[in-house]
Design an enzyme around this catalytic site. Structure first.
Site, PDB file in Angstrom:
ATOM      1  N   HIS A 114       7.957  -4.976  -0.153  1.00  0.00           N
ATOM      2  CA  HIS A 114       7.685  -3.839   1.217  1.00  0.00           C
ATOM      3  C   HIS A 114       8.868  -4.339   1.846  1.00  0.00           C
ATOM      4  O   HIS A 114       9.283  -5.519   2.163  1.00  0.00           O
ATOM      5  CB  HIS A 114       6.004  -4.093   2.018  1.00  0.00           C
ATOM      6  CG  HIS A 114       5.517  -3.107   1.417  1.00  0.00           C
ATOM      7  ND1 HIS A 114       4.635  -3.618   0.750  1.00  0.00           N
ATOM      8  CD2 HIS A 114       5.043  -2.326   1.786  1.00  0.00           C
ATOM      9  CE1 HIS A 114       3.766  -2.469   0.082  1.00  0.00           C
ATOM     10  NE2 HIS A 114       4.165  -1.262   1.103  1.00  0.00           N
ATOM     11  N   LYS A 161       7.403  -5.542   7.506  1.00  0.00           N
ATOM     12  CA  LYS A 161       5.734  -5.035   7.286  1.00  0.00           C
ATOM     13  C   LYS A 161       5.272  -6.609   7.416  1.00  0.00           C
ATOM     14  O   LYS A 161       6.166  -7.586   7.418  1.00  0.00           O
ATOM     15  CB  LYS A 161       5.628  -4.993   5.930  1.00  0.00           C
ATOM     16  CG  LYS A 161       4.312  -4.948   5.161  1.00  0.00           C
ATOM     17  CD  LYS A 161       4.108  -3.829   4.054  1.00  0.00           C
ATOM     18  CE  LYS A 161       2.370  -3.800   4.105  1.00  0.00           C
ATOM     19  NZ  LYS A 161       2.260  -3.125   5.216  1.00  0.00           N
TER      20      LYS A 161
HETATM   21  P1  NAD Z   1       5.932   1.205  12.642  1.00  0.00           P
HETATM   22  O1  NAD Z   1       5.721  -0.401  13.308  1.00  0.00           O
HETATM   23  O2  NAD Z   1       7.328   1.393  12.465  1.00  0.00           O
HETATM   24  O3  NAD Z   1       5.159   1.877  13.482  1.00  0.00           O
HETATM   25  C1  NAD Z   1       3.923   1.726  14.330  1.00  0.00           C
HETATM   26  C2  NAD Z   1       3.919   2.124  15.878  1.00  0.00           C
HETATM   27  O4  NAD Z   1       3.152   2.349  16.646  1.00  0.00           O
HETATM   28  C3  NAD Z   1       5.137   1.714  16.966  1.00  0.00           C
HETATM   29  O5  NAD Z   1       6.448   2.640  16.920  1.00  0.00           O
HETATM   30  C4  NAD Z   1       4.626   0.661  18.386  1.00  0.00           C
HETATM   31  O6  NAD Z   1       4.947   1.858  19.013  1.00  0.00           O
HETATM   32  C5  NAD Z   1       3.168   2.321  17.962  1.00  0.00           C
HETATM   33  N1  NAD Z   1       2.364   1.362  18.519  1.00  0.00           N
HETATM   34  C6  NAD Z   1       2.079   0.516  18.721  1.00  0.00           C
HETATM   35  N2  NAD Z   1       0.107   0.054  19.553  1.00  0.00           N
HETATM   36  C7  NAD Z   1       0.238   1.630  19.946  1.00  0.00           C
HETATM   37  C8  NAD Z   1      -0.858   2.005  20.599  1.00  0.00           C
HETATM   38  N3  NAD Z   1      -1.757   1.289  21.412  1.00  0.00           N
HETATM   39  N4  NAD Z   1      -0.705   3.202  20.645  1.00  0.00           N
HETATM   40  C9  NAD Z   1       0.297   4.089  20.458  1.00  0.00           C
HETATM   41  N5  NAD Z   1       1.530   3.845  18.847  1.00  0.00           N
HETATM   42  C10 NAD Z   1       1.060   2.445  19.207  1.00  0.00           C
HETATM   43  O7  NAD Z   1       4.989   0.935  10.960  1.00  0.00           O
HETATM   44  P2  NAD Z   1       5.022   1.546  10.369  1.00  0.00           P
HETATM   45  O8  NAD Z   1       6.015   1.677   9.371  1.00  0.00           O
HETATM   46  O9  NAD Z   1       5.364   3.406  10.766  1.00  0.00           O
HETATM   47  O10 NAD Z   1       3.660   1.591   9.910  1.00  0.00           O
HETATM   48  C11 NAD Z   1       2.097   1.998  10.631  1.00  0.00           C
HETATM   49  C12 NAD Z   1       1.175   1.621  10.170  1.00  0.00           C
HETATM   50  O11 NAD Z   1       0.450   2.267   8.832  1.00  0.00           O
HETATM   51  C13 NAD Z   1       0.578   0.094   9.271  1.00  0.00           C
HETATM   52  O12 NAD Z   1      -0.787  -0.922   9.324  1.00  0.00           O
HETATM   53  C14 NAD Z   1       1.778  -0.682   8.020  1.00  0.00           C
HETATM   54  O13 NAD Z   1       0.735  -0.915   6.875  1.00  0.00           O
HETATM   55  C15 NAD Z   1       0.742   1.729   8.040  1.00  0.00           C
HETATM   56  N6  NAD Z   1       0.818   2.372   6.951  1.00  0.00           N
HETATM   57  C16 NAD Z   1       0.530   2.977   6.111  1.00  0.00           C
HETATM   58  C17 NAD Z   1       0.000   3.508   5.310  1.00  0.00           C
HETATM   59  C18 NAD Z   1      -1.226   5.150   4.244  1.00  0.00           C
HETATM   60  O14 NAD Z   1      -0.817   5.446   3.702  1.00  0.00           O
HETATM   61  N7  NAD Z   1      -2.037   4.030   4.337  1.00  0.00           N
HETATM   62  C19 NAD Z   1       1.451   3.438   4.831  1.00  0.00           C
HETATM   63  C20 NAD Z   1       2.228   3.584   5.580  1.00  0.00           C
HETATM   64  C21 NAD Z   1       2.500   2.393   6.292  1.00  0.00           C
END
Ligand code: NAD
Length: 268
Positions: free
Chosen positions: A155, A159
């Protein structure tokens, strides 16, 4: 048309989810939320995700935007999910939960909340990955205890959790098919004089580098042959499309905790 709120709107997934909702003819984006200290609070959600202006400002108040929402999509950070799940429960709002790296206490609260609201939780919403889960179950049942199982994942450098939620879910599928307890079988990386490999173990290996969206390989290695099942995600839109399918599906479901198997209608 069901109203959907995106939590983590300024994140890598949040921005893509906004694009996917904009392209959807079955769901409407009704709100976008970020953490209170985010520089993106107040910014237009459309501009943030590179589409046309939507006259919808990113909010820092989940309860305010959930007032007229049917589904919350949560792709944030593990620490935020408790609050987000509680808010959905209080507002009677369905939840599509993609955030990974959750503690077991947070997971228990999700199970409890699912008595009150419908929740689709998946470590990976990609349709291809969910197909791989089915292929892995078949492979493990056929290959049985005659193979060594190793799971590797790659990844992007941002991450924060390892192994990925998807790698763990793949391990769980294989362990269940082989009648093993993953907690007892899992080995995370190897270093030094490790001794010979125990057949009953399942190895996990995580690489973090550059901007790689996500790759997973499960290797079944025997004497004389090797089977590898690999998924490579080229774009986060694959996760967003699966999340859209989950959101479309969940609006007509009773309270409960569901996964992509139910969304995709896998009955086996
Ligand atoms: P990222 O760090 O780019 O985005 C996370 C966002 O959440 C940030 O903008 C952050 O400011 C925001 N955030 C933090 N606390 C918050 C709150 N209390 N309220 C609202 N927003 C808040 O991360 P990402 O790459 O977008 O991934 C996010 C999550 O999704 C991770 O846990 C990742 O592993 C997961 N993910 C899951 C899948 C899936 O298919 N299930 C796919 C990709 C990523």
């Amino acid at each position: 048309m069901p109203n959907v709120v995106v939590a983590g709107a300024a994140g890598r997934m949040g921005r893509i989810l906004i694009q996917a909702l904009e392209a959807s003819s079955t769901l409407a984006l009704s709100g976008a939320v970020e953490r209170a200290d985010s520089e993106f609070v107040g910014v237009d959600a459309g501009e943030l995700s590179g589409i046309a202006r939507k006259s919808l400002a990113v909010s820092d108040s989940l309860s305010a935007v959930l007032a007229d929402a049917d589904v919350l999509m949560d792709f944030t950070v593990a620490d935020a999910t408790d609050h987000n799940v509680a808010a959905c429960e209080a507002m009677g709002c369905a939840l599509v939960l993609g955030t990974t790296g959750l503690s077991s206490a947070a997971q228990r609260r999700i199970v409890l909340a699912a008595h009150e609201i419908p929740i689709v939780q998946a470590p990976n919403f990609s349709i291809g990955v969910n197909l791989c889960f089915e292929l892995l179950d078949t492979a493990a049942r056929i290959l049985g205890d005659d193979v060594d199982v190793e799971i590797s994942e790659v990844h992007h450098r941002h991450k924060v959790d390892a192994p990925s939620g998807t790698a763990i879910a793949m391990g769980e599928v294989v362990a269940r098919a082989l009648g093993r307890d993953l907690a007892q079988s899992a080995i995370y990386g190897r270093e030094g004089v490790t001794g010979e490999r125990e057949r009953s173990t399942i190895g996990f290996h995580s690489i973090r580098a550059g901007d790689i969206v996500g790759e997973h390989t499960v290797m079944f290695a025997a004497e004389g042959e090797r089977v590898e099942i690999t998924h490579r995600a080229g774009s986060r839109m694959t996760f967003a499309r699966g999340a859209i399918r989950a959101a479309e599906w969940i609006t007509s479901q009773p309270p409960g905790l569901y996964g992509m198997r139910e969304v995709l209608g896998v009955t086996r």
